[in-house]
Design a protein around this motif. Structure first.
Motif: not given
Length: 211
Positions: A39, A69, A73
């Motif tokens: 993350e 992750a 994003q």
């Protein structure tokens, strides 16, 4: 000649990384720390507002979890590749180096001698592993000529790229870090590999080096 720029990433931490146990082709997931690293890594890439043409990933779970992750994003689909998997460590898989030294001393000795043709009893030799990885990297560089791409893979994979780009060869012991979830930048142009920046950990609190 167009330059292909790679951001190479070793997967986040696993419990076996913490135990210094060789994973190879065994499909070990990220631990809690590894998920948090993934993350933070994805957030760091998003904040840098870098534009990537593609996200290429080893098919093993620990790499796919790390890449997931990033995929979320940066809104990049995952392209998985068997050719980006870690080295097959043969009789070493599932063992620490201490266990290997005690349980399979003949295999351990040949490994320590860095016999480039030794397949670790059913695994891959260093030469075969390097050829697999660099063939895949060459294909990606050609396919993405003039673009910037992400590759999420494994410590051994990044080691082969570093050794190729630096001209170090395979015989000597590794003398450079390969931390979990760090950023490593290399480029390919006109048949040559070059290292731009290696082991950028500015976004991480704690990251283990490759075994």
């Amino acid at each position: 000649m167009h330059t292909t720029r790679f951001c190479l990433i070793r997967h986040g931490e696993t419990d076996w990384n913490r135990e210094r146990r060789l994973q190879g082709h065994l499909d070990i997931p990220l631990n809690t720390q590894g998920m948090a690293q993934a993350e933070r890594l994805a957030t760091a890439l998003q904040r840098q507002q870098l534009q990537f043409a593609a996200l290429h990933v080893s098919e093993l779970t620990r790499a796919r979890q790390t890449a997931a992750a990033i995929s979320r994003q940066l809104a990049l689909p995952l392209h998985t590749h068997a050719a980006l998997k870690e080295r097959h460590y043969g009789a070493f898989q599932g063992r620490t180096f201490d266990e290997a030294r005690e349980q399979i001393p003949h295999v351990y000795r040949l490994h320590q001698e860095r016999d480039l043709h030794f397949d670790l009893q059913g695994g891959e030799s260093l030469l075969a592993f390097q050829q697999r990885i660099m063939h895949c990297m060459q294909q990606l560089a050609t396919h993405h000529a003039g673009q910037q791409i992400l590759v999420v893979s494994h410590g051994g994979v990044l080691e082969m790229v570093y050794r190729t780009a630096s001209g170090k060869g395979l015989s000597g012991a590794r003398d450079f870090p390969i931390p979990n979830a760090a950023l490593n930048w290399v480029n390919y142009q006109d048949g040559s590999w070059h290292i731009e920046k290696w082991a950028d950990q500015a976004h991480l609190d704690d990251s283990l080096d490759e075994v």
